[in-house]
Design a protein around this motif. Sequence first.
Motif, PDB file in Angstrom:
ATOM      1  N   ALA A  23       0.883  -1.169   0.000  1.00 34.02           N
ATOM      2  CA  ALA A  23       0.000   0.000   0.000  1.00 34.02           C
ATOM      3  C   ALA A  23       0.920   1.218   0.000  1.00 34.02           C
ATOM      4  O   ALA A  23       1.210   1.820   1.032  1.00 34.02           O
ATOM      5  N   SER A  24       1.396   1.568  -1.171  1.00 38.37           N
ATOM      6  CA  SER A  24       2.473   2.557  -1.286  1.00 38.37           C
ATOM      7  C   SER A  24       2.054   3.934  -0.786  1.00 38.37           C
ATOM      8  O   SER A  24       2.900   4.715  -0.333  1.00 38.37           O
ATOM      9  N   ASN A  25       0.762   4.231  -0.861  1.00 41.07           N
ATOM     10  CA  ASN A  25       0.295   5.516  -0.344  1.00 41.07           C
ATOM     11  C   ASN A  25       0.532   5.621   1.163  1.00 41.07           C
ATOM     12  O   ASN A  25       0.906   6.683   1.677  1.00 41.07           O
ATOM     13  N   TYR A  26       0.330   4.522   1.890  1.00 35.61           N
ATOM     14  CA  TYR A  26       0.544   4.545   3.338  1.00 35.61           C
ATOM     15  C   TYR A  26       2.033   4.616   3.673  1.00 35.61           C
ATOM     16  O   TYR A  26       2.461   5.375   4.540  1.00 35.61           O
ATOM     17  N   LEU A  27       2.836   3.849   2.964  1.00 33.62           N
ATOM     18  CA  LEU A  27       4.267   3.864   3.253  1.00 33.62           C
ATOM     19  C   LEU A  27       4.871   5.237   2.953  1.00 33.62           C
ATOM     20  O   LEU A  27       5.826   5.647   3.625  1.00 33.62           O
ATOM     21  N   TRP A  28       4.321   5.972   1.980  1.00 31.64           N
ATOM     22  CA  TRP A  28       4.828   7.325   1.692  1.00 31.64           C
ATOM     23  C   TRP A  28       4.562   8.252   2.867  1.00 31.64           C
ATOM     24  O   TRP A  28       5.380   9.123   3.172  1.00 31.64           O
ATOM     25  N   GLU A  29       3.432   8.088   3.548  1.00 27.09           N
ATOM     26  CA  GLU A  29       3.159   8.861   4.773  1.00 27.09           C
ATOM     27  C   GLU A  29       4.286   8.691   5.790  1.00 27.09           C
ATOM     28  O   GLU A  29       4.588   9.598   6.557  1.00 27.09           O
ATOM     29  N   LEU A  30       4.852   7.489   5.811  1.00 25.34           N
ATOM     30  CA  LEU A  30       5.865   7.119   6.800  1.00 25.34           C
ATOM     31  C   LEU A  30       7.232   6.967   6.132  1.00 25.34           C
ATOM     32  O   LEU A  30       8.013   6.077   6.490  1.00 25.34           O
ATOM     33  N   TYR A  31       7.521   7.838   5.162  1.00 26.87           N
ATOM     34  CA  TYR A  31       8.779   7.736   4.408  1.00 26.87           C
ATOM     35  C   TYR A  31       9.989   7.603   5.334  1.00 26.87           C
ATOM     36  O   TYR A  31      10.916   6.826   5.065  1.00 26.87           O
ATOM     37  N   TYR A  32      10.012   8.346   6.425  1.00 21.91           N
ATOM     38  CA  TYR A  32      11.157   8.338   7.340  1.00 21.91           C
ATOM     39  C   TYR A  32      11.095   7.182   8.349  1.00 21.91           C
ATOM     40  O   TYR A  32      12.009   7.026   9.160  1.00 21.91           O
ATOM     41  N   GLY A  33      10.035   6.389   8.290  1.00 25.74           N
ATOM     42  CA  GLY A  33       9.837   5.308   9.244  1.00 25.74           C
ATOM     43  C   GLY A  33       8.831   5.692  10.306  1.00 25.74           C
ATOM     44  O   GLY A  33       8.573   6.871  10.549  1.00 25.74           O
ATOM     45  N   GLY A  34       8.243   4.686  10.939  1.00 22.82           N
ATOM     46  CA  GLY A  34       7.284   4.943  12.003  1.00 22.82           C
ATOM     47  C   GLY A  34       6.372   3.752  12.222  1.00 22.82           C
ATOM     48  O   GLY A  34       6.446   2.744  11.511  1.00 22.82           O
ATOM     49  N   VAL A  53       3.995  -2.441  15.427  1.00 22.88           N
ATOM     50  CA  VAL A  53       4.427  -2.823  14.069  1.00 22.88           C
ATOM     51  C   VAL A  53       5.125  -1.614  13.456  1.00 22.88           C
ATOM     52  O   VAL A  53       4.480  -0.607  13.143  1.00 22.88           O
ATOM     53  N   TYR A  54       6.436  -1.693  13.265  1.00 23.63           N
ATOM     54  CA  TYR A  54       7.246  -0.539  12.874  1.00 23.63           C
ATOM     55  C   TYR A  54       7.785  -0.696  11.461  1.00 23.63           C
ATOM     56  O   TYR A  54       8.416  -1.696  11.113  1.00 23.63           O
ATOM     57  N   PHE A  55       7.532   0.327  10.633  1.00 22.24           N
ATOM     58  CA  PHE A  55       8.073   0.398   9.276  1.00 22.24           C
ATOM     59  C   PHE A  55       9.406   1.132   9.317  1.00 22.24           C
ATOM     60  O   PHE A  55       9.498   2.238   9.847  1.00 22.24           O
ATOM     61  N   LEU A  56      10.442   0.517   8.735  1.00 24.61           N
ATOM     62  CA  LEU A  56      11.780   1.113   8.770  1.00 24.61           C
ATOM     63  C   LEU A  56      11.920   2.338   7.875  1.00 24.61           C
ATOM     64  O   LEU A  56      12.914   3.054   7.956  1.00 24.61           O
ATOM     65  N   GLY A  57      10.923   2.583   7.021  1.00 21.67           N
ATOM     66  CA  GLY A  57      11.021   3.692   6.092  1.00 21.67           C
ATOM     67  C   GLY A  57      11.553   3.230   4.745  1.00 21.67           C
ATOM     68  O   GLY A  57      11.859   2.057   4.533  1.00 21.67           O
ATOM     69  N   TYR A  58      11.666   4.162   3.817  1.00 22.16           N
ATOM     70  CA  TYR A  58      12.238   3.815   2.516  1.00 22.16           C
ATOM     71  C   TYR A  58      13.688   3.367   2.693  1.00 22.16           C
ATOM     72  O   TYR A  58      14.203   2.555   1.923  1.00 22.16           O
ATOM     73  N   ALA A  59      14.355   3.919   3.673  1.00 21.10           N
ATOM     74  CA  ALA A  59      15.643   3.438   4.162  1.00 21.10           C
ATOM     75  C   ALA A  59      15.684   3.833   5.629  1.00 21.10           C
ATOM     76  O   ALA A  59      15.121   4.866   6.010  1.00 21.10           O
ATOM     77  N   GLY A  60      16.322   3.029   6.448  1.00 18.80           N
ATOM     78  CA  GLY A  60      16.321   3.392   7.853  1.00 18.80           C
ATOM     79  C   GLY A  60      17.154   2.485   8.721  1.00 18.80           C
ATOM     80  O   GLY A  60      17.574   1.398   8.296  1.00 18.80           O
ATOM     81  N   VAL A  61      17.394   2.948   9.940  1.00 19.57           N
ATOM     82  CA  VAL A  61      18.109   2.183  10.961  1.00 19.57           C
ATOM     83  C   VAL A  61      17.429   2.466  12.298  1.00 19.57           C
ATOM     84  O   VAL A  61      17.103   3.620  12.601  1.00 19.57           O
TER      85      VAL A  61
END
Length: 417
Positions: free
Chosen positions: A87-98, A104-112
């Motif tokens: 669901a790319s629209n949702y992941l764009w909201e959290l581009y930096y991670g969150g 349930v944590y999304f690392l972002g488009y890139a992240g640590v």
Amino acid sequence: MKIAIEGCMHGDLDNVYKTIQHHEQIHNTKVDLLLCCGDFQAVRNEKDMDSLNVPRKYREMKSFWKYYSGQEVAPIPTIFIGGNHEASNYLWELYYGGWAATNVYFLGYAGVVKFGNLRIGGLSGIYNGHHYRSGHFERPPYNESTIRSVYHVREYDVHKLMQLEEPLDIFLSHDWPVGITDYGDSEALLRQKPYFRQEIEERTLGSKPAALLLEKLKPRYWFSAHLHCKFAAAVQHGNDGSVTKFLALDKCIPGKKFLQIIKIESEPGPFEILYDEEWLAITRKFNSIFPLTKRYPNFSAAGMDIQESREWVRKKLEERQFKPFEFARTVPAYNPSQRIFDPIPEIPQNPQTLSLLELLGLPYLLDSSPVTGERTAIPASLAPSDTPTYDSEEIPIDDIDEIEEMEKAKEDDPTRD
């Protein structure tokens, strides 16, 4: 610390968590963390389906919406990256991670991030050379082209990861680093997937940027998915004796090798997901050149001193004990007994993203124009039933050249392409 690694989730959180809980019961043990290597499919409601690059007849709500709505709570801290079915629209909201949902944590488009004393990094998406040097020019609602290009890895995100100097314990990527098959039993892989042979011989099976990151970062473990098979390898790096243990896993369906549980030495718990100081300093340094059109980023224009940035970030993070900002819902969750008819913003400003950027002293740019790069107001759109959409079944899906098409033809696997 015991960590479960899962290949392609495809929205099937219920079954993955049940599988882990079954393992815990029969082995009288406790899994501390779940890592997912992409195709997570964080679909919150019917409208999110419009941003999911899956043929319409195969689109399903699956079970993530339960965790987003709060009906269910993830029983294990979960970290995931994006793949090529999201669901790319949702992941764009959290581009930096969150937090995509509670626990349930999304690392972002890139992240640590840190989990206990482990550092875990990741890169979302898959490699496609045509878009690698472009900026992030895609915005919802996506068309038949951008619904695919939105998840293609960009050099900007890879460049930021290449600035990391402190050791990483774990790295996640969706597609495999190109050349990784040299370090495992490639003949056994070819007996299982004979149509990989040409790609392996031509050095096109996998991601070139991931291979660069593997060489630079040298993590202790690297986990991937995407090709729907299990493959293990061990990469020895030069003369320093360091070794990266690589493992790719399958998707979550019965009979497939989609889950592996490993034990890693760590400090005693309890464990929690925390921001990483070095990564946020890098984020702060390079955000001024965040490329939001098709234009190539000018890396030399990122003039901020990284050490100064790091000291500034450290003070800010210490104020909140390095804890990520709290999960917040930005759109209604799916309700099986009720359709969504109210307008939903195309790019909601996620409170987590706004709070993180405020913490870092950075502007919010995710709603910038994909043409000019200037911020623009994007109106709410109608619910899926009220607005025309293209038929995704008519769109050729060719994101990693012939590999996906061959998979589909030989295995009749609709979720792979």
